[in-house]
Write a protein that holds these residues in place. Structure first.
Motif, mmCIF file in Angstrom:
data_model
loop_
_atom_site.group_PDB
_atom_site.id
_atom_site.type_symbol
_atom_site.label_atom_id
_atom_site.label_comp_id
_atom_site.label_asym_id
_atom_site.label_seq_id
_atom_site.Cartn_x
_atom_site.Cartn_y
_atom_site.Cartn_z
ATOM 1 N N PHE A 198 0.867 -1.175 0.000
ATOM 2 C CA PHE A 198 0.000 0.000 0.000
ATOM 3 C C PHE A 198 0.904 1.224 0.000
ATOM 4 C CE2 PHE A 198 0.649 -1.483 4.284
ATOM 5 C CZ PHE A 198 0.913 -0.354 5.024
ATOM 6 N N ASP A 199 0.318 2.403 -0.120
ATOM 7 C CA ASP A 199 1.125 3.610 -0.334
ATOM 8 C C ASP A 199 1.338 4.474 0.913
ATOM 9 O OD1 ASP A 199 1.455 3.193 -3.202
ATOM 10 O OD2 ASP A 199 -0.713 3.510 -3.273
ATOM 11 N N TYR A 200 0.334 4.553 1.783
ATOM 12 C CA TYR A 200 0.425 5.393 2.975
ATOM 13 C C TYR A 200 -0.133 4.665 4.184
ATOM 14 C CZ TYR A 200 1.379 9.504 0.077
ATOM 15 O OH TYR A 200 1.947 10.398 -0.787
ATOM 16 N N LEU A 201 0.401 5.007 5.347
ATOM 17 C CA LEU A 201 -0.148 4.528 6.604
ATOM 18 C C LEU A 201 -0.485 5.760 7.440
ATOM 19 C CD1 LEU A 201 -0.830 2.084 8.400
ATOM 20 C CD2 LEU A 201 1.461 2.320 9.380
ATOM 21 N N LEU A 202 -1.748 5.874 7.830
ATOM 22 C CA LEU A 202 -2.218 7.003 8.607
ATOM 23 C C LEU A 202 -2.520 6.563 10.028
ATOM 24 C CD1 LEU A 202 -4.930 8.425 6.150
ATOM 25 C CD2 LEU A 202 -2.475 8.796 6.114
ATOM 26 N N LYS A 203 -2.170 7.390 10.987
ATOM 27 C CA LYS A 203 -2.604 7.194 12.373
ATOM 28 C C LYS A 203 -3.719 8.205 12.595
ATOM 29 C CE LYS A 203 -1.194 7.396 17.208
ATOM 30 N NZ LYS A 203 -0.140 7.845 18.137
ATOM 31 N N VAL A 204 -4.904 7.684 12.903
ATOM 32 C CA VAL A 204 -6.089 8.530 13.019
ATOM 33 C C VAL A 204 -6.615 8.442 14.444
ATOM 34 C CG1 VAL A 204 -8.383 9.012 12.080
ATOM 35 C CG2 VAL A 204 -6.623 8.018 10.597
#
Length: 142
Positions: free
Chosen positions: A97-103
């Motif tokens: 995958f391209d991005y990992l977000l912490k939400v």
């Protein structure tokens, strides 16, 4: 290095206390601190907030796959993700995958709204996958 280590431990200490801690007089310590800031080693100081008291206990990590990864698409995504206040961190990833977000949100219902209304609407998003945190073990607040 000693100045940086001391400030990591307590970023609110006075220059006088910092100087005593690192074994310098006040003026040279202040000059070195200014140099560290001017050269970008220290980018700033901030308050570390308690997410429980702020009712922001829900953490999810979201994988984002883009429909294309041209520089133009990456730049558009990067600029847009910066405007989502619930996204605490965003990292470009080398992998499937391209991005990992912490939400961070108050609950799963709010996360679902952020995912549907904001993250999925970011430029070039093809798909997302979510991992919900059951319990944070180590989180430096960064």
């Amino acid at each position: 290095a000693r100045i940086i280590a001391a400030l990591v431990e307590d970023g609110r200490m006075s220059v006088t206390d910092l100087a005593a801690r690192v074994g310098l007089s006040r003026s040279p310590c202040q000059a070195r601190l200014k140099r560290l800031m001017d050269e970008g080693y220290i980018r700033g100081f901030r308050a570390v907030l308690d997410p429980v008291k702020l009712r922001l206990e829900h953490i999810a990590f979201t994988e984002v796959k883009l429909s294309e990864t041209t520089e133009k698409a990456l730049s558009a995504f990067n600029a847009a993700v910066l405007r989502i206040k619930e996204v605490e961190a965003c990292h470009m990833i080398a992998g499937s995958f391209d991005y990992l977000l912490k939400v961070r949100t108050r609950d799963i219902r709010r996360y679902r709204a952020v995912l549907g209304e904001k993250i999925s609407a970011l430029p070039h998003v093809a798909s997302t996958s979510t991992y919900v945190v059951m319990e944070p073990v180590k989180d430096d607040g960064a």
